[in-house]
Motif scaffolding. Structure first.
Motif: not given
Length: 472
Positions: A31-41, A68-71, A102-108, A326-332
């Motif tokens: 599993x994995x993803x690219x997370x992009x963020x732009x924030x102002x405060x 990958x696995x638990x890492x 094998x890469x997990x399916x994406x979120x719904x 989350x996705x990792x713990x749910x898969x494991x």
């Protein structure tokens, strides 16, 4: 203003070749993803009759995760470019060394939208915000001559996020957030006491400033300060305690909620590990985590992995029925994600976290619960506290509490602290009110060095055998 500050995050990602880089980085990963963020405060603090501080900040970047696995390998940068993405992918890919997954399916996907795209920093104007703070200060000092100190604050942020999967699929969200707070110190016969009140949510400032809600918070802060001026030293010893509705749910959040997060249970370090299907609380106790409540501080249309949030029942009629995943713990753990993968920012990896966590109503009138006390404490507001997540042991300081004797409120008490442990306290709940409500939108939760906004709540509760620490 730079091009990166103007262009949509998805365009920046594609322009930097992120799809191919991410696909290569996640090859043979689970599993994995690219997370992009732009924030102002921004934040404003009025204190001691003047504007004490006014700040503005902006930040943006990406975090790339390879699981990958638990890492899990994680790398981040504040520049979205092909070069920085490539370096991050190589660094994060260390997690899959020797792994062939094998890469997990994406979120719904979801069509839900729980809050608007409002920009709370845009209005009202700077001068109007400062004038509002000054007006509240003046209002409180004119209302009661015992007021000697007033602090008023406004804070707002707006985050844009985009979450990319290796097939180029992108989920986006825009998250406004505001918080207002009033603190009042009152003095009588040389004694000083403080009261505070706050509110907020995923909206703009309008309902908090233009609708006069800030003045109501000022009244509440003053009320608490004046109550505490007449407080007597809190008693000590083991006794029954009645907790008020709303914000006292912070005790439930800290002492119980963290123990229901998936990572602690997968690792066997929670007091609730391995107890699915078992009774862990008194009959009638139902605890839920609900990230789908419109405009609430802890709500998210999608979590920080792209999974839609949901209403997750954790304890039902006293029986443990689920954990937050989350996705990792749910898969494991062989279960489905619950939409609770959260991170503080692009510089942090996601983990299971609460959203809006509360105990549901029972059938009793709150007054009936209070009058049932022979001798005990009725606590309606809490300040700081500490919790050991492994054992659930807690210590919480009361900022508004009352001594109850023979069913009657005798006097406010000062210096009361509640000591116990979450798992045991759940089994000692003997009465549940019909008045469950969430707090007014001020909660912030810390875990593993990350802070995220949350909601907490509960009905009026009677809990037996808590230890009350006090001044005498």
């Amino acid at each position: 203003m730079t091009d990166q500050a103007l262009a949509p995050l998805s365009e920046l990602a594609f322009a930097a070749g992120s799809e191919a880089i991410l696909k290569d980085g996640l090859h043979h990963a689970d599993d994995g993803e690219l997370f992009l963020e732009r924030a102002r405060g921004e934040s404003f603090v009025w204190d001691d009759g003047r504007l004490k501080s006014a700040s503005y900040d902006s930040d943006g970047g990406f975090g790339l995760r390879v699981v990958a696995g638990e890492a899990a390998g994680y790398a981040h940068a504040n520049e979205i470019s092909s070069a920085s993405l490539t370096r991050a992918s190589k660094a994060a890919s260390i997690a899959k060394r020797g792994h062939s997954g094998t890469l997990a399916l994406p979120p719904v996907r979801t069509n839900a939208k729980l809050y608007s795209d409002a920009d709370p920093l845009a209005a009202p104007a700077f001068e109007a915000k400062i004038a509002t703070l000054a007006q509240i200060d003046y209002y409180l000092r004119e209302k009661d001559p015992r007021v000697v100190q007033v602090s008023v604050s406004l804070a707002a942020s707006r985050k844009e996020i985009a979450i990319m999967r290796p097939d180029g699929d992108i989920r986006t969200d825009i998250r406004p957030l505001v918080r207002v707070n009033v603190s009042v110190t009152a003095e009588k016969y040389g004694r000083r006491e403080t009261g505070s009140a706050g509110a907020g949510g995923r909206t703009d400032y309008s309902q908090w400033i233009e609708a006069g809600h800030l003045k109501a918070l000022a009244d509440e802060a003053l009320r608490i300060a004046l109550v505490n001026l007449d407080a007597v030293p809190a008693p000590v010893g083991e006794m029954d305690v009645v907790l008020g509705p709303g914000w006292p749910g912070i005790l439930l959040h800290e002492a119980v909620g963290h123990g229901l997060e998936g990572d602690f249970n997968r690792k066997g370090t929670s007091a609730f590990s391995g107890k699915i299907g078992q009774r862990v609380a008194s009959p009638g106790v139902t605890v839920v985590d609900d990230g789908t409540l419109a405009d609430r501080r802890g709500s998210l249309t999608i979590d920080d992995e792209g999974t839609p949030t949901q209403r997750t029942v954790l304890i039902e009629d006293g029986i443990l029925v689920g954990y937050l995943q989350d996705r990792m713990n749910a898969r494991l753990m062989g279960v489905v994600p619950t939409g609770n993968g959260r991170r503080e920012s692009y510089a942090h990896s996601p983990m299971p976290r609460m959203t809006n966590t509360m105990m549901e109503s029972g059938a009793l009138d709150p007054n009936e619960i209070i009058t049932s006390l022979k001798r005990g404490i009725y606590a309606t507001h809490f300040g700081g506290g500490s919790v050991d997540i492994t054992s659930g042991k807690f210590v919480f300081q009361c900022t508004e509490a009352y001594l109850v004797e023979n069913g009657k409120i005798i006097a406010p008490v000062k210096g009361a602290s509640l000591i116990g442990d979450g798992p045991t306290s759940l089994t000692k709940i003997s009465m549940i009110g019909n008045d469950a409500t969430l707090d007014h939108g001020v909660g912030t939760c810390g875990k593993a060095g990350q802070s995220v906004p949350v909601g907490v709540g509960q009905p009026t509760l009677r809990i037996g055998g808590l230890t009350v620490g006090g001044a005498g």
